[in-house]
Motif scaffolding. Structure first.
Motif, PDB file in Angstrom:
ATOM      1  N   THR A  44     -50.774  66.404 -48.112  1.00  0.00           N
ATOM      2  CA  THR A  44     -50.700  65.400 -47.046  1.00  0.00           C
ATOM      3  C   THR A  44     -49.932  64.188 -47.550  1.00  0.00           C
ATOM      4  OG1 THR A  44     -52.833  66.165 -46.250  1.00  0.00           O
ATOM      5  CG2 THR A  44     -52.094  64.023 -45.458  1.00  0.00           C
ATOM      6  N   THR A  85     -40.184  59.439 -45.383  1.00  0.00           N
ATOM      7  CA  THR A  85     -40.520  60.852 -45.460  1.00  0.00           C
ATOM      8  C   THR A  85     -40.108  61.349 -46.840  1.00  0.00           C
ATOM      9  OG1 THR A  85     -38.403  61.509 -44.488  1.00  0.00           O
ATOM     10  CG2 THR A  85     -40.269  61.211 -42.968  1.00  0.00           C
ATOM     11  N   GLU A 129     -38.430  67.727 -44.120  1.00  0.00           N
ATOM     12  CA  GLU A 129     -39.081  66.457 -44.420  1.00  0.00           C
ATOM     13  C   GLU A 129     -40.555  66.482 -44.027  1.00  0.00           C
ATOM     14  OE1 GLU A 129     -37.027  62.937 -42.951  1.00  0.00           O
ATOM     15  OE2 GLU A 129     -35.109  64.010 -43.101  1.00  0.00           O
ATOM     16  N   THR A 130     -41.380  65.819 -44.841  1.00  0.00           N
ATOM     17  CA  THR A 130     -42.768  65.611 -44.457  1.00  0.00           C
ATOM     18  C   THR A 130     -42.791  64.607 -43.308  1.00  0.00           C
ATOM     19  OG1 THR A 130     -43.075  63.692 -45.895  1.00  0.00           O
ATOM     20  CG2 THR A 130     -43.545  65.876 -46.854  1.00  0.00           C
ATOM     21  N   GLY A 131     -43.942  64.384 -42.739  1.00  0.00           N
ATOM     22  CA  GLY A 131     -44.099  63.270 -41.824  1.00  0.00           C
ATOM     23  C   GLY A 131     -44.031  61.976 -42.628  1.00  0.00           C
ATOM     24  N   PRO A 132     -43.973  60.841 -41.950  1.00  0.00           N
ATOM     25  CA  PRO A 132     -43.936  59.563 -42.689  1.00  0.00           C
ATOM     26  C   PRO A 132     -45.179  59.400 -43.571  1.00  0.00           C
ATOM     27  CG  PRO A 132     -43.419  59.237 -40.367  1.00  0.00           C
ATOM     28  CD  PRO A 132     -43.897  60.645 -40.507  1.00  0.00           C
ATOM     29  N   SER A 185     -48.249  57.720 -45.172  1.00  0.00           N
ATOM     30  CA  SER A 185     -49.232  56.733 -44.724  1.00  0.00           C
ATOM     31  C   SER A 185     -49.823  56.018 -45.934  1.00  0.00           C
ATOM     32  CB  SER A 185     -50.362  57.408 -43.963  1.00  0.00           C
ATOM     33  OG  SER A 185     -49.858  58.084 -42.830  1.00  0.00           O
TER      34      SER A 185
END
Length: 88
Positions: A7, A61, A82-85, A87
């Motif tokens: 994640t 990302t 790309e991953t999500g942004p 957090s």
């Protein structure tokens, strides 16, 4: 292309999943993690199969570039999605 598991949260570990390459037998993979915002750039020192997401990555990302080598010679490379942004 390679994949990424984990994640995208600061402090979490992302793991590169090798892609499938056609052609000559490859003997090893090398990795380069990159931070992206429109364009991607190498993250200094992030060259292992895992990457611990840094606070500096928040809002960006992440991708990983896998280069396959055969007998010490680069033979093929591919970049993950790309991953999500990231957090906080």
């Amino acid at each position: 292309a390679p994949g990424i598991t984990g994640t995208p949260v600061a402090g979490a570990t992302l793991t590169a999943v090798p892609g499938t390459f056609n052609g000559a037998a490859m003997t090893a993979s090398t990795w380069q993690w990159q931070r992206c915002s429109g364009t991607c750039g190498d993250i200094a020192g992030a060259t292992g199969a895992t990457y611990v997401v840094d606070a500096a990555d928040v809002g960006f990302t992440i991708v990983v570039v896998e280069a396959r080598v055969n007998g010490g010679v680069a033979a093929a490379s591919a970049t993950s999605v790309e991953t999500g942004p990231v957090s906080p």
